[in-house]
Motif scaffolding. Structure first.
Motif, PDB file in Angstrom:
ATOM      1  N   THR A 210       0.782  -0.556   0.285  1.00 28.92           N
ATOM      2  CA  THR A 210       0.141   0.049  -0.098  1.00 28.92           C
ATOM      3  C   THR A 210       0.930   1.130  -0.144  1.00 28.92           C
ATOM      4  O   THR A 210       1.999   1.144   0.275  1.00 28.92           O
ATOM      5  CB  THR A 210      -0.959   0.179   1.574  1.00 28.92           C
ATOM      6  N   ALA A 211       0.380   2.167  -0.091  1.00 27.72           N
ATOM      7  CA  ALA A 211       1.173   3.619  -0.065  1.00 27.72           C
ATOM      8  C   ALA A 211       1.615   3.972   1.051  1.00 27.72           C
ATOM      9  O   ALA A 211       2.322   4.579   1.463  1.00 27.72           O
ATOM     10  CB  ALA A 211       0.049   4.903  -0.634  1.00 27.72           C
ATOM     11  N   GLY A 212       0.793   3.372   2.216  1.00 25.57           N
ATOM     12  CA  GLY A 212       1.485   3.767   3.618  1.00 25.57           C
ATOM     13  C   GLY A 212       2.748   2.773   4.225  1.00 25.57           C
ATOM     14  O   GLY A 212       3.072   3.461   4.690  1.00 25.57           O
ATOM     15  N   GLN A 213       2.404   1.226   3.296  1.00 24.90           N
ATOM     16  CA  GLN A 213       3.459   0.953   3.363  1.00 24.90           C
ATOM     17  C   GLN A 213       4.824   1.219   2.475  1.00 24.90           C
ATOM     18  O   GLN A 213       5.625   1.364   3.352  1.00 24.90           O
ATOM     19  CB  GLN A 213       3.265  -0.797   3.215  1.00 24.90           C
TER      20      GLN A 213
ATOM     21  N   TYR B 109      10.608   3.089   3.499  1.00 25.61           N
ATOM     22  CA  TYR B 109      11.017   4.238   3.443  1.00 25.61           C
ATOM     23  C   TYR B 109      12.175   4.556   3.507  1.00 25.61           C
ATOM     24  O   TYR B 109      13.273   4.366   3.918  1.00 25.61           O
ATOM     25  CB  TYR B 109      10.520   4.958   1.917  1.00 25.61           C
ATOM     26  N   LEU B 110      11.249   5.661   5.141  1.00 29.68           N
ATOM     27  CA  LEU B 110      11.204   6.100   6.208  1.00 29.68           C
ATOM     28  C   LEU B 110      12.424   4.976   7.070  1.00 29.68           C
ATOM     29  O   LEU B 110      13.675   5.465   7.988  1.00 29.68           O
ATOM     30  CB  LEU B 110      10.437   6.703   7.275  1.00 29.68           C
ATOM     31  N   ALA B 111      11.427   3.930   7.568  1.00 26.18           N
ATOM     32  CA  ALA B 111      12.103   2.674   7.992  1.00 26.18           C
ATOM     33  C   ALA B 111      13.844   2.971   7.635  1.00 26.18           C
ATOM     34  O   ALA B 111      13.976   2.329   8.458  1.00 26.18           O
ATOM     35  CB  ALA B 111      11.443   1.569   8.280  1.00 26.18           C
ATOM     36  N   TYR B 112      14.010   3.146   6.468  1.00 29.58           N
ATOM     37  CA  TYR B 112      15.287   2.599   5.701  1.00 29.58           C
ATOM     38  C   TYR B 112      16.346   3.179   6.719  1.00 29.58           C
ATOM     39  O   TYR B 112      17.226   2.953   7.497  1.00 29.58           O
ATOM     40  CB  TYR B 112      15.777   2.537   4.557  1.00 29.58           C
ATOM     41  N   TYR B 113      16.066   4.833   7.143  1.00 27.78           N
ATOM     42  CA  TYR B 113      16.807   5.233   7.654  1.00 27.78           C
ATOM     43  C   TYR B 113      16.931   4.645   9.088  1.00 27.78           C
ATOM     44  O   TYR B 113      17.908   4.863   9.856  1.00 27.78           O
ATOM     45  CB  TYR B 113      16.207   7.164   7.265  1.00 27.78           C
TER      46      TYR B 113
ATOM     47  N   LEU C  30      23.160  -1.906  11.328  1.00 24.87           N
ATOM     48  CA  LEU C  30      22.495  -3.124  11.807  1.00 24.87           C
ATOM     49  C   LEU C  30      21.175  -3.565  11.434  1.00 24.87           C
ATOM     50  O   LEU C  30      21.059  -5.064  11.322  1.00 24.87           O
ATOM     51  CB  LEU C  30      22.109  -3.071  13.999  1.00 24.87           C
ATOM     52  N   GLY C  31      20.257  -2.937  10.882  1.00 25.27           N
ATOM     53  CA  GLY C  31      18.722  -3.634  10.777  1.00 25.27           C
ATOM     54  C   GLY C  31      19.215  -3.592   9.349  1.00 25.27           C
ATOM     55  O   GLY C  31      18.093  -4.548   8.430  1.00 25.27           O
TER      56      GLY C  31
ATOM     57  N   ASP D  59      11.628  -3.715   7.197  1.00 29.93           N
ATOM     58  CA  ASP D  59      10.855  -4.783   6.576  1.00 29.93           C
ATOM     59  C   ASP D  59       9.694  -4.869   7.308  1.00 29.93           C
ATOM     60  O   ASP D  59       8.289  -4.806   7.689  1.00 29.93           O
ATOM     61  CB  ASP D  59      11.631  -5.979   6.015  1.00 29.93           C
ATOM     62  N   LYS D  60      10.503  -5.702   8.800  1.00 28.80           N
ATOM     63  CA  LYS D  60       9.492  -6.023  10.233  1.00 28.80           C
ATOM     64  C   LYS D  60       8.403  -4.528  10.459  1.00 28.80           C
ATOM     65  O   LYS D  60       7.444  -4.554  10.698  1.00 28.80           O
ATOM     66  CB  LYS D  60      10.581  -5.379  11.141  1.00 28.80           C
ATOM     67  N   LEU D  61       8.758  -3.064   9.772  1.00 29.70           N
ATOM     68  CA  LEU D  61       8.316  -2.002  10.718  1.00 29.70           C
ATOM     69  C   LEU D  61       6.943  -1.145   9.830  1.00 29.70           C
ATOM     70  O   LEU D  61       5.721  -1.689  10.332  1.00 29.70           O
ATOM     71  CB  LEU D  61       9.216  -0.806  11.019  1.00 29.70           C
ATOM     72  N   ALA D  62       7.770  -2.027   7.859  1.00 31.95           N
ATOM     73  CA  ALA D  62       6.549  -2.202   6.858  1.00 31.95           C
ATOM     74  C   ALA D  62       5.597  -3.021   7.110  1.00 31.95           C
ATOM     75  O   ALA D  62       4.678  -3.205   5.724  1.00 31.95           O
ATOM     76  CB  ALA D  62       7.322  -1.461   6.327  1.00 31.95           C
TER      77      ALA D  62
END
Length: 154
Positions: A97-100, A105-109, A117-118, A133-136
């Motif tokens: 989805t757009a939200g995911q 993308y933001l969770a990459y940071y 580490l992530g 991936d886990k966050l999204a």
């Protein structure tokens, strides 16, 4: 494609895809930045993180929009497509989805900040998920080749 025909994409193939994507982004942004700011943009005198509004758009906004658009329309960036990888919803296997997509993308940071580490987490995780991936709620998959862990949605 059914989930039993897929496997989770591992660390090194994902690194390869990221390198391809990085080179493509540089091939687009580098000439634009030189055209607008000249070679001084890359000089030692450049102390600001962002040289101006065009720099912000070219270096930060354009790549983000491109990556998110690719995930939502093709399930993969060009680098992932070149290596037959797809980014899908971890629960359903459907397109993000757009939200995911924005969240991933933001969770990459978040994944990169503590010494990557992530990102490295992909190498040790059962489902080959990085923190982003886990966050999204996403996984990166490919056609089954040699993996032992089958993909399960839901």
């Amino acid at each position: 494609m059914q989930s039993h025909d897929m496997e989770y994409a591992g660390f090194w193939v994902r690194v390869g895809a990221a390198l391809i994507d990085t080179l493509l982004i540089m091939a687009i942004t580098f000439p634009l930045l030189v055209a607008l700011y000249g070679w001084e943009y890359f000089g030692a005198e450049q102390t600001a993180l962002i040289a101006g509004p065009a720099d912000f758009l070219i270096s930060w906004v354009l790549p983000a929009l491109a990556v998110i658009a690719f995930w939502m329309t093709r399930q993969a960036t060009p680098g992932k497509m070149a290596l037959s990888l797809r980014v899908v919803d971890a629960a359903t296997g459907n397109t993000l989805t757009a939200g995911q997509s924005i969240g991933r993308y933001l969770a990459y940071y978040v994944s990169m900040l503590p010494l990557f580490l992530g990102i490295i987490w992909v190498a040790f995780d059962k489902k080959k998920q990085g923190w982003h991936d886990k966050l999204a709620g996403t996984v990166v998959v490919r056609s089954k080749r040699r993996g032992t862990e089958p993909v399960r949605f839901g």
